[in-house]
Structure formats: structure tokens, C-alpha cells
Design a protein around this motif. Structure first.
Motif, PDB file in Angstrom:
ATOM      1  N   HIS B  40       0.842  -1.199   0.000  1.00 46.73           N
ATOM      2  CA  HIS B  40       0.000   0.000   0.000  1.00 46.73           C
ATOM      3  C   HIS B  40       0.883   1.258   0.000  1.00 46.73           C
ATOM      4  O   HIS B  40       0.659   2.212  -0.747  1.00 46.73           O
ATOM      5  N   LEU B  41       1.906   1.209   0.839  1.00 51.94           N
ATOM      6  CA  LEU B  41       2.791   2.375   0.941  1.00 51.94           C
ATOM      7  C   LEU B  41       3.545   2.629  -0.376  1.00 51.94           C
ATOM      8  O   LEU B  41       3.761   3.779  -0.762  1.00 51.94           O
ATOM      9  N   ALA B  42       3.924   1.554  -1.054  1.00 54.79           N
ATOM     10  CA  ALA B  42       4.669   1.728  -2.311  1.00 54.79           C
ATOM     11  C   ALA B  42       3.858   2.548  -3.313  1.00 54.79           C
ATOM     12  O   ALA B  42       4.390   3.435  -4.006  1.00 54.79           O
ATOM     13  N   LYS B  43       2.571   2.264  -3.386  1.00 59.13           N
ATOM     14  CA  LYS B  43       1.713   3.020  -4.313  1.00 59.13           C
ATOM     15  C   LYS B  43       1.590   4.483  -3.865  1.00 59.13           C
ATOM     16  O   LYS B  43       1.666   5.406  -4.678  1.00 59.13           O
ATOM     17  N   VAL B  44       1.445   4.667  -2.562  1.00 61.46           N
ATOM     18  CA  VAL B  44       1.353   6.029  -2.022  1.00 61.46           C
ATOM     19  C   VAL B  44       2.638   6.814  -2.325  1.00 61.46           C
ATOM     20  O   VAL B  44       2.593   7.986  -2.707  1.00 61.46           O
ATOM     21  N   MET B  45       3.786   6.145  -2.172  1.00 60.77           N
ATOM     22  CA  MET B  45       5.073   6.829  -2.407  1.00 60.77           C
ATOM     23  C   MET B  45       5.192   7.247  -3.870  1.00 60.77           C
ATOM     24  O   MET B  45       5.746   8.309  -4.186  1.00 60.77           O
TER      25      MET B  45
END
Lengths: 161, 137
Positions: B40-45
Motif C-alpha cells: 500500500h505504501l509503495a503506491k502512495v510513495m
């Protein structure tokens, strides 16, 4: 003028002092450069009401050449809708050419010092919701939303009663 | 106002990176620290990088670092990437018999949204980081 306001506060290349009648023209000029409105009578009235008064503070920032580069005005207010005595700041202006030199921060800290010495432990202000410049500035000084909320209504035919 | 998970992840990540703009942190380390899903964080980053708030550093010791101006970037700049928070009609019907009720309710909801937006626009990352410092003293 209160003792606190008379104390020059060195802050690099400028100092803070209490306002004098001769400052009104320069204060009017700084305000006009920010608001595009020249209001000399209003600022003369502000000086009459807030210069050299007990528990009222009209402070000036001036550079080492005695050029006025900023101002701030506030007072101690008491018992408005149950509010304990608190400090109010209702005007601040910094010459746009000298911004980002912490002039506003130094003025704000100086008036907070005056208010603290006057015996209050809270300072408040009221701003337009879309006044991002001043809103961001006061937030950066540590101010947050308080327990009071501003309400208004048009008077006359558009009024609510 | 309840923020979506992506918004919360973005705020955690940006504030963590803005604490020290020179320091690079991997997405995995940020995810671990805040208990966030790494995927999830990878997409946000990626979304934050597209907005030029963070940049990805390649190579050994690579990761992300903050690339914005913390004195200028506000919470609104981050939240508005992931949430539809601009003031708009709250959707109460304004036609028919309930038009006056719908109009009055929409005014109240607009007032609430305007206050939320102006609050988010007035808090820079630097201001929030200073608040965190004060709170930890």
C-alpha cells in the motif's frame, strides 16, 4: 508606554520598541502595501487608543537605520462571554521587502512577553478563513484553534431575526 | 473528518522524511515503523513522487527522501492528493418540497468543509514538526 514595550529588543538588524505618534505615516504605508488601502485616520485612531496605554500594546520594529519595517497591536481583554482575561492580537504588518527575516515572529514574541507581564496566560486572534498568509504565520508561532468560534449575520433585510 | 488509509500513510511518510530531508529511508522501513502495508505504501510513495514531495534514490542505501519545502508544503497539499476535500455541495436535495431544508443543510456542511480546508491549508510541515517537538519536551 509600558516598560516592557519601551525595552529595545535586539533581533539581528532590527529592534522592537513602543509606537510613537511619528510612526503613524510609516505604519499607514506598510498597511497600504499589504492591503492596497490607505487608512491614515484609522491608524491615528489606533495610536490614540493603543499607544502608551495600560494593558494595550502597539509595538514597532525598526531597522538599524530607524526605518519602520513592521508593527503589531494587541491588548488584554476580559470576560467576553465568560472568557478569562486573555491577550488579543488584532493587527500585524511587516514590510513585504523585509519578510522572511523573522520580523513578524519577533514582534509576536515581544507582544506575547508584554501580555505575559500583564498577567495573562493565553493569546488569541481572529482571522479571515481565506487569509492564508496570516493564518499560516500564527500557526507557525504555535497558535491553534481555540474554544471560541466566530459567528455573524447580515443586519437589516438579510438578517436572521 | 476520517482520512482514508492512503492519506494517513502519505502523512506519516512525508512527515517522517521531512524531519531530516537529507536522510533517505526505504519504503519498507517506513512501513515497518508505522505498521503500514508495504504494498500500500509503495503506491502512495509513487503518488507523492509524482507530486514532487518525495524523490526516489537508487543504489545502495537508496530509498526515499523529502524533496519539497517544509516551510511551504501544507497538510492540505498532501491530503488533497488522496481525498476529495474541496468544498462542494453536500448532496442534500435542493429541489421539490425539501428545497429549503436541503439548502440550509448544504450551507451547514459547506461551513464545516470550509473550516476543515482552511485549517489544513494553514498548517505547514514545519509547523507540525515544531508542534511534535514541543509535545515531546
Amino acid at each position: 508606554m509600558s516598560t516592557e514595550a519601551n525595552q529595545n529588543k535586539n533581533a539581528g538588524n532590527y529592534s522592537i520598541r513602543g509606537a510613537r505618534a511619528t510612526d503613524i505615516e510609516a505604519v499607514t504605508g506598510i498597511d497600504a502595501s499589504i492591503t492596497n488601502l490607505s487608512k491614515p485616520e484609522y491608524w491615528a485612531d489606533m495610536f490614540a487608543r493603543y499607544g502608551d496605554r495600560e494593558n494595550r500594546f502597539f509595538l514597532i520594529a525598526e531597522d538599524k537605520n530607524s526605518k519602520l519595517i513592521g508593527f503589531i497591536i494587541g491588548e488584554v481583554r476580559t470576560w467576553e462571554f465568560g472568557s478569562q482575561p486573555s491577550g488579543w492580537v488584532f493587527a500585524i504588518g511587516v514590510d513585504p521587502a523585509t519578510r522572511l527575516n523573522k520580523v513578524g515572529s519577533t514582534l509576536f514574541q515581544s507582544i506575547c512577553d508584554c501580555l505575559t507581564k500583564a498577567g495573562v496566560d493565553t493569546v488569541r486572534t481572529m482571522l479571515a478563513r481565506d487569509d492564508e498568509l496570516n493564518m499560516t504565520f500564527f500557526r507557525s508561532q504555535g497558535m491553534m484553534g481555540g474554544p471560541f468560534i466566530q459567528l455573524e449575520m447580515p443586519l437589516g433585510d438579510g438578517g436572521g431575526t | 473528518m476520517r482520512l482514508q488509509k492512503a492519506t494517513q500513510c502519505a502523512l506519516f511518510a512525508v512527515l517522517e522524511l521531512a524531519k531530516d530531508p537529507q536522510h533517505q529511508i526505504s519504503a519498507a522501513d517506513i512501513a515497518d515503523k508505522f505498521g503500514i502495508s508495504a504494498n500500500h505504501l509503495a503506491k502512495v510513495m509513487r503518488d507523492l513522487a509524482r507530486a514532487r514531495l518525495v524523490e526516489s534514490m537508487r543504489g545502495a542505501g537508496g530509498g526515499y527522501r523529502f524533496s519539497g519545502n517544509a516551510k511551504r508544503v501544507t497538510l492540505y497539499d498532501i491530503v488533497s492528493l488522496f481525498e476529495d476535500i474541496d468544498t462542494h455541495d453536500a448532496g442534500f436535495p435542493q429541489t421539490g418540497d425539501e428545497a429549503d431544508i436541503g439548502l440550509a443543510l448544504n450551507r451547514v456542511m459547506t461551513e464545516i468543509e470550509e473550516i476543515a480546508v482552511s485549517t489544513l491549508k494553514s498548517i505547514t510541515l514545519t509547523t507540525l514538526l515544531k508542534q511534535m517537538e514541543r509535545a515531546s519536551l
